[in-house]
Design a protein around this motif. Structure first.
Motif, PDB file in Angstrom:
ATOM      1  N   GLY A 187       0.816  -1.068   0.056  1.00 33.49           N
ATOM      2  CA  GLY A 187       0.061  -0.089  -0.118  1.00 33.49           C
ATOM      3  C   GLY A 187       0.751   1.209  -0.110  1.00 33.49           C
ATOM      4  N   TYR A 188       2.007   1.276   0.669  1.00 34.57           N
ATOM      5  CA  TYR A 188       2.578   2.397   0.687  1.00 34.57           C
ATOM      6  C   TYR A 188       4.021   2.470   0.014  1.00 34.57           C
ATOM      7  CZ  TYR A 188      -0.532   3.589   4.408  1.00 34.57           C
ATOM      8  OH  TYR A 188      -1.982   4.056   4.976  1.00 34.57           O
ATOM      9  N   THR A 189       4.659   1.292  -0.142  1.00 38.85           N
ATOM     10  CA  THR A 189       6.005   1.248  -0.715  1.00 38.85           C
ATOM     11  C   THR A 189       5.817   0.897  -2.075  1.00 38.85           C
ATOM     12  OG1 THR A 189       6.778   0.719   1.460  1.00 38.85           O
ATOM     13  CG2 THR A 189       8.328   0.783  -0.547  1.00 38.85           C
ATOM     14  N   GLY A 190       4.605   0.161  -2.745  1.00 38.46           N
ATOM     15  CA  GLY A 190       4.410  -0.275  -4.006  1.00 38.46           C
ATOM     16  C   GLY A 190       5.110  -1.596  -4.382  1.00 38.46           C
ATOM     17  N   LEU A 191       5.452  -2.508  -3.325  1.00 35.21           N
ATOM     18  CA  LEU A 191       5.767  -3.863  -3.504  1.00 35.21           C
ATOM     19  C   LEU A 191       4.896  -4.955  -3.030  1.00 35.21           C
ATOM     20  CD1 LEU A 191       9.727  -2.960  -2.418  1.00 35.21           C
ATOM     21  CD2 LEU A 191       8.861  -3.431  -4.624  1.00 35.21           C
ATOM     22  N   LEU A 192       4.523  -5.773  -3.693  1.00 37.31           N
ATOM     23  CA  LEU A 192       3.565  -6.721  -3.322  1.00 37.31           C
ATOM     24  C   LEU A 192       4.396  -8.006  -3.146  1.00 37.31           C
ATOM     25  CD1 LEU A 192       0.752  -7.586  -2.984  1.00 37.31           C
ATOM     26  CD2 LEU A 192       0.534  -8.048  -5.483  1.00 37.31           C
ATOM     27  N   SER A 193       4.386  -8.097  -1.517  1.00 36.35           N
ATOM     28  CA  SER A 193       5.143  -9.317  -1.028  1.00 36.35           C
ATOM     29  C   SER A 193       4.140 -10.524  -0.982  1.00 36.35           C
ATOM     30  CB  SER A 193       5.694  -9.115   0.085  1.00 36.35           C
ATOM     31  OG  SER A 193       6.328 -10.271   0.807  1.00 36.35           O
ATOM     32  N   PHE A 194       4.458 -11.926  -1.588  1.00 32.77           N
ATOM     33  CA  PHE A 194       3.537 -12.913  -1.550  1.00 32.77           C
ATOM     34  C   PHE A 194       4.422 -13.850  -0.512  1.00 32.77           C
ATOM     35  CE2 PHE A 194      -0.263 -14.459  -3.231  1.00 32.77           C
ATOM     36  CZ  PHE A 194      -0.908 -13.311  -3.522  1.00 32.77           C
ATOM     37  N   GLY A 195       5.257 -13.292   0.378  1.00 29.80           N
ATOM     38  CA  GLY A 195       6.191 -14.202   1.108  1.00 29.80           C
ATOM     39  C   GLY A 195       6.208 -13.616   2.673  1.00 29.80           C
ATOM     40  N   GLN A 196       5.264 -12.986   3.148  1.00 27.35           N
ATOM     41  CA  GLN A 196       5.246 -12.274   4.372  1.00 27.35           C
ATOM     42  C   GLN A 196       5.272 -13.468   5.515  1.00 27.35           C
ATOM     43  OE1 GLN A 196       6.673  -9.672   3.406  1.00 27.35           O
ATOM     44  NE2 GLN A 196       5.923  -8.760   5.248  1.00 27.35           N
ATOM     45  N   ALA A 197       4.691 -14.762   5.141  1.00 18.94           N
ATOM     46  CA  ALA A 197       4.442 -15.824   5.967  1.00 18.94           C
ATOM     47  C   ALA A 197       6.046 -16.171   6.384  1.00 18.94           C
ATOM     48  CB  ALA A 197       3.814 -17.157   5.348  1.00 18.94           C
ATOM     49  N   LEU A 198       7.071 -16.084   5.591  1.00 22.06           N
ATOM     50  CA  LEU A 198       8.471 -16.434   6.001  1.00 22.06           C
ATOM     51  C   LEU A 198       8.644 -15.812   7.485  1.00 22.06           C
ATOM     52  CD1 LEU A 198      11.125 -17.372   6.107  1.00 22.06           C
ATOM     53  CD2 LEU A 198      11.793 -15.781   4.210  1.00 22.06           C
ATOM     54  N   TYR A 199       8.475 -14.408   7.558  1.00 23.33           N
ATOM     55  CA  TYR A 199       8.899 -13.554   8.689  1.00 23.33           C
ATOM     56  C   TYR A 199       7.748 -13.835   9.638  1.00 23.33           C
ATOM     57  CZ  TYR A 199      10.890 -11.923   4.431  1.00 23.33           C
ATOM     58  OH  TYR A 199      11.450 -12.062   3.242  1.00 23.33           O
ATOM     59  N   PHE A 200       6.691 -14.048   9.487  1.00 23.58           N
ATOM     60  CA  PHE A 200       5.619 -14.488  10.492  1.00 23.58           C
ATOM     61  C   PHE A 200       5.970 -15.736  10.952  1.00 23.58           C
ATOM     62  CE2 PHE A 200       1.885 -16.699  11.992  1.00 23.58           C
ATOM     63  CZ  PHE A 200       0.979 -15.800  12.677  1.00 23.58           C
ATOM     64  N   GLY A 201       6.477 -16.476  10.304  1.00 23.82           N
ATOM     65  CA  GLY A 201       7.036 -17.878  10.751  1.00 23.82           C
ATOM     66  C   GLY A 201       8.273 -17.868  11.523  1.00 23.82           C
ATOM     67  N   ALA A 202       9.257 -16.796  11.108  1.00 20.73           N
ATOM     68  CA  ALA A 202      10.435 -16.576  11.928  1.00 20.73           C
ATOM     69  C   ALA A 202      10.250 -16.046  13.275  1.00 20.73           C
ATOM     70  CB  ALA A 202      11.318 -15.582  11.120  1.00 20.73           C
ATOM     71  N   GLY A 203       9.250 -15.247  13.329  1.00 18.51           N
ATOM     72  CA  GLY A 203       8.803 -14.800  14.751  1.00 18.51           C
ATOM     73  C   GLY A 203       8.387 -15.913  15.549  1.00 18.51           C
ATOM     74  N   MET A 204       7.473 -16.843  14.878  1.00 17.72           N
ATOM     75  CA  MET A 204       6.708 -17.497  15.563  1.00 17.72           C
ATOM     76  C   MET A 204       7.448 -18.906  16.087  1.00 17.72           C
ATOM     77  SD  MET A 204       4.064 -20.153  13.405  1.00 17.72           S
ATOM     78  CE  MET A 204       2.265 -20.123  14.389  1.00 17.72           C
ATOM     79  N   TYR A 205       8.410 -19.298  15.277  1.00 16.82           N
ATOM     80  CA  TYR A 205       9.450 -20.274  15.352  1.00 16.82           C
ATOM     81  C   TYR A 205      10.648 -19.933  16.321  1.00 16.82           C
ATOM     82  CZ  TYR A 205       8.044 -24.295  13.170  1.00 16.82           C
ATOM     83  OH  TYR A 205       7.255 -25.393  12.765  1.00 16.82           O
ATOM     84  N   GLY A 206      10.917 -18.629  16.334  1.00 20.42           N
ATOM     85  CA  GLY A 206      11.896 -17.812  17.127  1.00 20.42           C
ATOM     86  C   GLY A 206      11.437 -17.868  18.701  1.00 20.42           C
ATOM     87  N   VAL A 207      10.292 -17.891  18.879  1.00 22.67           N
ATOM     88  CA  VAL A 207       9.501 -17.904  20.109  1.00 22.67           C
ATOM     89  C   VAL A 207       9.482 -19.400  20.765  1.00 22.67           C
ATOM     90  CG1 VAL A 207       7.404 -17.827  21.638  1.00 22.67           C
ATOM     91  CG2 VAL A 207       8.257 -15.779  20.299  1.00 22.67           C
ATOM     92  N   ALA A 208       9.059 -20.262  19.699  1.00 20.11           N
ATOM     93  CA  ALA A 208       8.935 -21.768  20.152  1.00 20.11           C
ATOM     94  C   ALA A 208      10.026 -22.269  20.372  1.00 20.11           C
ATOM     95  CB  ALA A 208       8.228 -22.458  19.071  1.00 20.11           C
TER      96      ALA A 208
END
Ligand SMILES: Nc1ncnc2c1ncn2[C@@H]1O[C@H](COP(=O)(O)OP(=O)(O)O)[C@@H](O)[C@H]1O
Ligand SMILES: [Mg+2]
Lengths: 281, 361, 285
Positions: free
Chosen positions: B72-93
C-alpha cells in the motif's frame, strides 16, 4: 543562488566520456565544459544522437564505459543517481515524470525535503518549516499557486511540465538538465514554458536539450551540436547557424540554398526579436 | 454527516474532504475503543469464544499491516510475508522449547529472527520490483518452508512444535503469565497497538512520504535524491518486523509453532486481508482481516465450503473495489456529505473534470 | 542403480508433462502480464475432469479429447469474467488469481470430494526397459507429451493465430495497428493456457493422484521452469521443465525429495537475481 559560485571551476566537465551499448557507441569521447556563467546552454542533434544518454550519464542513471564526469571539480563518475541529485544536479525526463497520486505541493515537498532535511522516520512531516517555505517559494517560481493542492495525476500536460521543473528546482540545484521540456506542447503552453526556462536560466545553470530549433536559436546563449554520440560543433547560435559541418551532417541542408537555415526563426512566427540568431541573415 | 450539510452555513465551512477526515477519525477511534473494551463488552452480547477471535483478528491485522506497508505504501507486493511470521513464531517456540528462554527473551528472540530474516532476504529481494519481486518473495518463503519441513527435529515439521508458556513476571511465588486469558488479550492489544502506533508515526513522517513517492514513481524518486534501494529495504525490514511480532504473539497465543503457517497460502491470506480492507490506509487491513475472519468463524459452522465465498469476495473486490472496503466506505461517505450540484463536489471530483478539460487547453 | 534409473526416467516423463503446463503459464505471463496463481489448479481441474469422464464413460481417450476442450472453454470464460475487468490494475491480477485458485479448489472439494483418488491407466502392463519392468502408460504419456509439445510449437510458428500471438506479445500496440484483434488474442491465450494445463492434467491423471490440492504442489515447479527457462522464452521453459524434473528425479534417488525442491528453488532465486531473462537468453521464442 548558484550562478555566482567560483567561476574558475566549471560547473560541469566531462573528459573523454564514452558509453557503449553492445556495439553501439551512444556517447563518443565527449569533452564538454559548462562554466558557471548564467548562460543558457542548449544541446541539439538529430534523434539518436546520444543527447539523452549524455544526460543519463551525468545524472548517474547510466555508468560510463570510460571517461570522467566532474561536477564543480568533484569527480562524480560512478556515483549513484540519488547521490548526484543531492549534490546539486537536477533533471527532467524526456517523458514527463512526476508523483501522480501526490498533490502538486507534496511533489515539490519530497524533492525539497530530500535535499534539506532527509527522512526522519519518527518526526511528523508537518514539522519542517524550512522545507515548507522552500515549497511555497518554488510553487510561486513555477507559477502553480492556483493548483497547489491538486493531485498531480489530474493536471494538464503543460502543468505537469511546469511541476516537473518545480520538482527539479526544489532541491536548489546548481545545474538543471532539461530534456525536451516542450516536446508535445501546444503553442500556448510552449510559450509559457519557454519563458519560464529563460527566467530559470538566470538563477541556475541550465542545459537544455531541445528539438524545436526556433526555440533553441531564440533563447540559447550557447549551443552544442551532437551527432552520432560525439560533439560536432559548439558555439553561439550565430556561429552554429553558419557552421558548414553542422549544416551538412546534421541539418542536411544543401549548400546552394540561399544561405539561410530553414530552421532559423522568422520574427513573425515567434512574435519577438531573437537575440543574435540572424546575424548572418 | 447529515444530509443537511450543504445548506447549513456553519457546515459549509468544511470541505467534503475535511468531513471525510473527521469521519475516518471517528471510525478509527471507534475501532480502537472496540478492541480496548472487547473483553468487557463481548461477554454481554455473545460468548467468550469471540474474545479469542478478537485477539486473533488483532494479530492477523498486524500481519496484514505488514503486507500493507510494503504494497500500500511502498508499492511492492510481497507474497512471502509468511516467512517472517514463521520466523517470529519459531523464534519464540524454539527459544522456549529448545533453548529454554524465558518469556521476554523468547519474545525478543522471535522478533530478532524475523528482522534478521527480513534483512537477509530483503537485501536481495528489493533489487527486484513488480512481478519479479512478488515471485522472489514467494520463492524465499518456500525455500525456508521446505527447510523447516526437513529440519523436523528442530521445528517439529508439519506436526509443529508445542511448548509450555513461561511466566511473564515472577514476584516471589506469584507468577503472572498469559494463561490468564484477559491478561493475554490485553498483552496482545498493547503490543499490536504499539505496532500500529509506530506504523502511524512512520507514515506521517518524511520517511512515510518518501515511501509513497517511491510507490508512485521510483525513477523520479531516485532523481530527486531518494536512495530508493535503502528505503525499500528499510520498509521491507520494518514490514518483516511487524510480521514477526504477529508471529511471535501467535506462538504465545497458541503455545505452538508449525510449518503450515509458513506456506505461501498464509502470505496470500495476508495480501487478501490487506487488499479487501483497503491497501494504503492505516486501518484498512484491520477491517479486511476482521470481516474475513468473522466470515470464516461464523460461516464455517454452517457451510463447509465457505471458502467459495471468500474467493468470490476477493475477485469482486479486485474488480469493483480495488481500494477495498475502506475505499467503498470513503466514497459512500463523500457522496453523503457532498451530494451532487454542490460546488464543493466539483472541485473535489476533479478527475472527471480534467478529462473533459484537457483537450481544450 | 535400477532405482536411480527408474526415478530418472520418471523425472524425465514428469518433466515433459510439466513442460506442457508451464508453457501455458508462460504464455499467460508473457502476453497478459499476469502471474497466474491458479495455474496449478487448472492442471488439477484437468485431472478431476478426466476422473469424472472416465468414471461415467469408462473411456480414457474420450477424456483425453474432451478435457483440453473444456479447459479452453473454461479459460475463455474466466478470462472474460475475471481477467478483462481487472486489466487496469495489473498488480492486483495476482490477487485475483489467488481468489480464483481458492474457488477452483473449493469447487472441486465440494463436488469431487476431499479424498485423493486414483485413475487406472488406459494401457496397463509393463515393459522391460534396461533391466527394470517399466509401467507402459508412462511411456505412452511421454510420447503424447512430446507430440503435444511439438504441436504447440508448430502452432505458434506456423499457424496464423500463433503468429498473431507472438506479434501481440512483441508489441501489442503495433499489433493492434496492423489489425490484429488484440483483445481476442488475450482471451485465446488465456484459454490455451488453461487448455494446456488441463491437457497436462489428463495425461498425468493415471500416474499421479487425483486430488483437489494437486495444484498447490505443481505450481511452484511450473514457476521454477518458467523463470529458469526465461520469462517468455517458451523453448527455454520447456527445456528447463524437463531438465529440472530429471534433476529432481535423480536427486530424489539419493536424498529427501524436499532437498531436491530446495535446490531447484535456490537455483531459481539465483536466476531471478542474476539473470532475470533466464539461462537460455539469446535463443528466440
Ligand atoms: N539503455 C539503452 N540500451 C541500449 N541502447 C540505448 C539505450 N539508451 C539509448 N540507446 C541508444 O543510444 C542511442 C542514443 O540514444 P539517445 O541518447 O536516447 O538519443 P537522443 O536523446 O539524442 O535522441 C540510440 O541509438 C539509442 O537507441
Ligand atoms: Mg532523447
Amino acid at each position: 543562488m548558484s550562478a555566482n559560485t567560483n567561476n574558475n571551476v566549471p560547473v560541469l566537465e566531462t573528459q573523454h566520456l564514452v558509453k557503449r551499448f553492445g556495439g553501439l557507441t551512444a556517447t563518443n569521447d565527449v569533452n564538454f565544459t559548462l562554466a558557471s556563467n548564467g548562460r543558457l546552454h542548449a544541446i541539439i542533434g538529430p534523434n539518436g544522437a546520444g543527447k539523452t544518454t549524455f544526460f543519463n550519464l551525468i545524472s548517474g542513471r547510466l555508468k560510463p564505459t570510460s571517461g570522467k564526469i566532474l561536477f564543480k571539480g568533484e569527480d562524480i563518475t560512478g556515483y549513484s543517481t540519488h547521490r548526484i541529485a543531492r549534490l546539486g544536479i537536477s533533471r527532467t525526463l524526456q517523458i514527463k515524470s512526476v508523483f501522480d497520486a501526490l498533490s502538486v505541493e507534496d511533489n515539490i515537498w519530497i524533492a525539497a525535503q530530500a535535499k534539506m532535511a532527509g527522512w526522519h522516520p519518527l518526526r511528523s512531516a508537518r514539522h519542517f518549516p524550512d522545507t515548507q517555505r522552500r515549497v511555497d517559494k518554488v510553487i510561486e517560481e513555477v507559477g502553480l499557486q492556483e493548483i497547489a493542492k491538486r493531485e498531480a495525476g489530474t493536471l494538464s500536460y503543460g502543468d505537469v511540465a511546469l511541476l516537473e521543473m518545480g520538482i527539479a528546482l526544489a532541491s536548489d540545484p546548481e545545474l538543471l538538465l532539461l530534456d525536451e521540456p516542450i516536446c508535445g506542447m501546444s503553442p500556448k503552453e510552449t510559450q509559457r514554458t519557454v519563458e519560464k526556462i529563460v527566467e530559470l536560466s538566470k538563477l541556475v545553470n541550465v542545459i537544455l536539450i531541445e528539438h524545436d530549433m526556433e526555440v533553441v536559436f531564440d533563447v540559447a546563449d550557447d549551443i552544442t551540436v551532437m551527432a552520432q554520440g560525439g560533439i560536432l560543433a559548439q558555439g553561439s547560435p550565430s556561429e552554429i547557424a553558419s557552421n558548414h559541418e553542422v549544416r551538412e551532417a546534421y541539418l542536411g541542408f544543401d549548400e546552394d540554398d540561399d544561405g539561410e537555415l530553414a530552421i532559423m526563426p522568422n520574427e513573425q512566427d515567434i512574435g519577438q526579436p531573437s537575440k543574435g540568431a540572424h546575424s548572418n541573415g | 454527516m447529515s444530509n443537511a450539510a450543504p445548506t447549513g452555513p456553519a457546515r459549509s465551512l468544511r470541505t467534503p474532504e475535511q468531513k471525510l477526515a473527521i469521519f475516518n477519525r471517528v471510525l478509527s477511534a471507534a475501532l480502537i475503543l472496540f478492541f480496548a473494551s472487547a473483553p468487557l463488552i463481548l461477554p454481554l452480547v455473545t460468548n467468550n469464544f469471540w474474545i479469542g477471535i478478537t485477539a486473533e483478528i488483532m494479530m492477523w491485522s498486524l500481519f496484514a499491516a505488514s503486507v500493507n506497508l510494503l504494497f500500500g505504501y511502498t508499492g511492492l507486493l510481497s507474497f512471502g510475508q509468511a516467512l517472517y511470521f514463521g520466523a517470529g513464531m519459531y523464534g519464540v517456540a524454539i527459544g522456549v522449547a529448545q533453548i529454554g528462554l524465558g518469556f521476554w527473551p523468547a519474545f525478543g528472540f522471535g522478533i530478532f529472527c524475523s528482522i534478521f530474516m527480513a534483512l537477509v532476504t530483503g537485501s536481495l529481494a528489493v533489487r527486484l520490483t513488480w512481478h519479479y519481486f512478488a515471485i522472489i518473495t514467494v520463492v524465499f518463503s518456500l525455500i525456508f518452508y521446505f527447510l523447516a519441513l526437513t529440519m523436523s527435529s528442530i521445528t517439529g515439521g508439519d506436526d509443529g512444535l508445542a511448548f509450555q508458556l513461561p511466566p511473564m513476571f515472577q514476584f516471589g511465588d506469584t507468577e503472572i503469565s498469559l494463561t490468564n486469558s484477559t491478561l493475554q488479550y490485553y498483552f496482545i492489544f498493547i503490543v499490536v497497538g504499539l505496532c500500529f502506533f509506530l506504523k502511524w508515526r512512520l507514515l506521517a513522517s518524511p520517511f512515510g512520504r518518501a515511501l509513497v513517492a517511491i510507490r508512485e514513481n521510483d525513477v523520479r524518486a531516485e532523481l530527486v535524491g531518494i536512495n530508493v534501494y535503502m528505503m525499500r529495504l528499510a520498509s521491507f525490514v520494518i514490514s518483516g518486523f511487524f510480521a514477526g511480532v504477529a508471529g511471535a504473539l501467535f506462538a504465545f497465543f497458541g503455545r505452538y509453532a508449525s510449518t503450515s503457517y509458513m506456506f505461501y497460502h498464509v502470505s496470500g491470506e495476508a495480501v487478501v486481508w490487506a487488499i479487501v480492507g483497503g491497501a494504503g490506509t492505516l486501518f484498512g487491513p484491520v477491517l479486511g482481516t476482521g470481516v474475513l475472519i468473522i466470515i470464516r468463524e461464523e460461516l464455517s459452522l454452517y457451510w463447509d465450503h465457505y471458502l467459495l465465498l471468500v474467493g468470490v469476495i476477493i475477485i469482486l473486490t479486485v474488480i469493483f473495489a480495488p481500494k477495498g472496503l475502506t475505499g467503498l466506505i470513503n466514497s459512500t461517505v463523500l457522496k453523503i456529505v457532498a451530494p451532487k450540484h454542490n460546488p464543493d463536489t466539483e472541485a473535489q471530483s476533479n478527475l472527471a473534470d480534467d478529462k473533459a478539460r484537457q483537450p481544450a487547453e | 542403480m535400477d532405482l536411480v534409473f527408474a526415478l530418472a526416467i520418471n523425472g524425465l516423463i514428469w518433466g515433459l508433462i510439466i513442460a506442457l503446463i508451464a508453457l501455458g503459464l508462460s504464455i499467460i505471463f508473457g502476453l497478459l502480464d499476469i502471474i497466474n496463481l491458479a495455474h496449478g489448479d487448472f492442471f488439477m481441474v484437468g485431472t478431476v475432469l478426466a476422473w469424472f469422464i472416465v468414471q461415467s464413460t469408462d473411456n480414457f481417450w474420450l477424456a483425453f479429447i474432451l478435457v483440453p476442450i473444456i479447459g479452453l472453454l473454461l479459460g475463455a470464460v474466466i478470462q472474460k469474467l475475471v481477467i478483462v475487468p481487472i486489466k487496469g490494475a495489473a498488480a492486483l491480477s495476482i490477487v485475483a488469481t489467488f481468489g480464483l485458485s481458492i474457488i477452483l479448489q473449493e469447487t472441486v472439494r465440494a463436488t469431487f470430494g476431499p479424498a485423493p483418488k486414483r485413475l487406472l491407466p488406459p494401457v496397463e502392463g509393463t515393459i522391460p526397459l534396461f533391466g527394470i519392468d517399466y509401467e507402459l502408460y508412462r511411456l505412452v504419456a511421454a510420447v503424447i507429451s512430446i507430440i503435444c509439445l511439438a504441436a504447440f510449437f508448430l502452432f505458434l510458428h506456423k499457424a496464423k493465430l500463433g503468429t498473431w500471438m507472438r506479434a501481440v506479445r512483441h508489441d501489442p500496440e503495433t499489433a493492434l495497428a496492423l489489425g490484429i484483434p488484440v483483445q481476442r488474442i488475450y482471451t485465446i491465450t488465456f484459454a490455451i493456457g488453461f487448455g494446456m494445463a488441463a491437457l497436462g492434467g489428463v495425461v498425468a491423471a493415471p500416474i499421479t493422484t487425483v486430488d483437489f490440492r494437486a495444484g498447490v504442489d505443481i505450481l511452484p515447479f511450473c514457476f521454477i521452469a518458467v523463470i529458469i527457462g526465461g520469462l517468455g522464452n517458451l523453448q527455454g521453459t520447456a527445456a528447463a521443465a524437463v531438465l529440472l524434473a530429471f534433476m529432481e528425479g535423480v536427486i530424489t534417488a539419493f536424498a529427501d525429495p524436499v532437498v531436491a525442491r530446495i535446490a531447484s528453488l535456490l537455483f531459481m532465486s539465483a536466476v531471478l537475481l542474476v539473470r532475470p531473462q533466464g539461462i537460455f537468453a539469446g535463443a528466440t521464442s
